[in-house]
Design an enzyme around this catalytic site. Structure first.
Site, mmCIF file in Angstrom:
data_model
loop_
_atom_site.group_PDB
_atom_site.id
_atom_site.type_symbol
_atom_site.label_atom_id
_atom_site.label_comp_id
_atom_site.label_asym_id
_atom_site.label_seq_id
_atom_site.Cartn_x
_atom_site.Cartn_y
_atom_site.Cartn_z
ATOM 1 N N CYS A 70 -12.250 3.248 18.202
ATOM 2 C CA CYS A 70 -10.857 3.306 18.621
ATOM 3 C C CYS A 70 -10.313 4.732 18.483
ATOM 4 O O CYS A 70 -10.361 5.310 17.402
ATOM 5 C CB CYS A 70 -10.009 2.348 17.782
ATOM 6 S SG CYS A 70 -8.235 2.484 18.113
ATOM 7 N N HIS A 187 0.289 0.207 19.279
ATOM 8 C CA HIS A 187 0.874 1.462 19.741
ATOM 9 C C HIS A 187 1.827 1.204 20.898
ATOM 10 O O HIS A 187 1.829 0.124 21.502
ATOM 11 C CB HIS A 187 -0.211 2.444 20.194
ATOM 12 C CG HIS A 187 -0.865 2.079 21.505
ATOM 13 N ND1 HIS A 187 -1.737 1.013 21.633
ATOM 14 C CD2 HIS A 187 -0.743 2.617 22.753
ATOM 15 C CE1 HIS A 187 -2.142 0.923 22.884
ATOM 16 N NE2 HIS A 187 -1.551 1.877 23.592
ATOM 17 N N GLN A 189 4.296 3.636 24.050
ATOM 18 C CA GLN A 189 4.280 4.864 24.835
ATOM 19 C C GLN A 189 5.705 5.336 25.105
ATOM 20 O O GLN A 189 6.665 4.582 24.965
ATOM 21 C CB GLN A 189 3.556 4.640 26.168
ATOM 22 C CG GLN A 189 2.096 4.232 26.016
ATOM 23 C CD GLN A 189 1.436 4.032 27.370
ATOM 24 O OE1 GLN A 189 1.296 4.970 28.163
ATOM 25 N NE2 GLN A 189 1.019 2.810 27.645
#
Length: 367
Positions: A70, A187, A189
């Protein structure tokens, strides 16, 4: 909060956000990365007026790597990733495969022909890593960590809004393979657009029409109406209110508004910032409890969702209101809401769940 800015091996910016003011962030990126100039341009659709970003270089981006490869995990045990440190709280860095970049390679291809207008895809795309824990999700964060993420979103909104040519900053999270996520690590963005996005432009048009018709602000009236008839209210705090919109497009869709209208994240007060983590984490945990098979006590899989911050553009957004829209493409256990002919072809949504029933279900799965 401590903010530390550094560079990756190919020159991209990386920023650590630490709860500990004494945290030291002097790890260097030792990967042999060459600088890459993204190929990106924005073309205007002459039929709709929409802007479409063409970024063919993104076809080569990382796609579902195994957990031990990852790129968003810390660099450990000799395996180097996008984050040089062996651990971190919250990290933001420039996307290695951005749709928009400050200095894209494609030159301005626009000209006098109004049917073929184009300009460089100048903007910025960042990745926000919420935690070093690969197998966690945003809903697993503590309130303190969720607040740190909010602080990072706010910092980036302020910094990116100040860049030349940026017209709108969009913070969001895609969660789940069904949504199209290609990296499993928790996560989100951030996109800094050189134009106002179509949905925001439509909101601004509706707000202007409402002001001309009533003399009042559309979003203030909307929130007051939902609180006045709380059939669709899911959560109500002192500073924030979450409700299912009257004309929800998605089977389960919740809008989270600060009770005081503000333009973007930078305008939030300390009491508003302090209350947000508790309410937002509760919403996410309720989403994960929505779809449980008969006879089971736990969901089969985490609920896929999109969480999208709507902020006013840097120009002409005085009537708009900061809010977060959270929705899932799952409509019931084992079934997804696909955007087929009517939605994709005509942008005319058909919702399979009544907003009032969705709100009732979201109240039923409270912690």
């Amino acid at each position: 909060m401590k903010k530390t800015t550094t560079k990756l091996a190919d020159g991209r910016e990386l920023i650590y956000f630490d709860a500990d003011d004494t945290a030291s962030r002097d790890d260097r990126d030792l990967r042999p990365l060459a600088a890459v100039t993204p190929l990106s341009e924005i073309r205007r659709d002459p039929v709709t007026g929409d802007h479409v970003t063409i970024a063919a270089h993104r076809q080569a981006r990382t796609y579902h790597p195994p957990a031990d490869e990852c790129p968003l995990c810390p660099s450990r045990d000799g395996r180097l990733s996008e984050i040089p440190a062996a651990d971190y709280d919250v990290v933001v860095f420039e996307n290695r495969f951005p749709a928009l970049a400050l200095h894209p390679a494609v030159a301005d291809s626009g000209g006098a022909d109004p049917l073929h207008l184009a300009f460089p895809g100048a903007g910025r795309c960042e990745v926000v890593c919420f935690t070093a824990g690969h197998d966690l999700s945003f809903a697993d964060l503590t309130e303190a960590r969720a607040r740190l993420v909010l602080d990072a979103w706010t910092d980036r909104t302020a910094e990116l809004s100040a860049l030349p040519g940026v017209r709108q900053v969009f913070c969001f999270e895609n969660r789940g393979a069904e949504i199209g996520v290609t990296l499993a690590h928790p996560h989100g963005q951030i996109y800094a657009f050189p134009f106002t996005t179509p949905r925001t432009a439509r909101m601004a048009g509706q707000a202007a029409a409402h002001r001309a018709r009533t003399g009042r602000n559309l979003f203030e009236d909307l929130l007051a109406a939902e609180l006045g008839d709380p059939a669709r209210v899911v959560l109500a705090g002192e500073h924030w209110t979450a409700f299912v919109p009257y004309a929800a497009r998605w089977p389960y869709e919740v809008h989270l508004y600060p009770n005081r209208r503000v333009a973007d994240l930078t305008w939030l007060s300390e009491p508003e910032r302090s209350e947000f983590p508790k309410l937002y984490l509760e919403l996410l945990r309720r989403f994960d409890r929505l779809f449980i098979q008969a006879g089971q006590t736990a969901p089969i899989a985490p609920t896929p969702y999109i969480a999208a911050w709507h902020q006013a553009p840097t120009l002409g957004g005085d009537e708009l209101a900061l809010h977060l829209e959270l929705f899932t493409i799952r409509r019931t256990v084992g079934k997804l809401k696909f955007l087929a002919g009517v939605e994709s072809g005509m942008d005319a949504f058909v919702n399979d769940v009544s907003p009032e029933a969705a709100a009732q279900r979201l109240r039923e799965v409270a912690s």
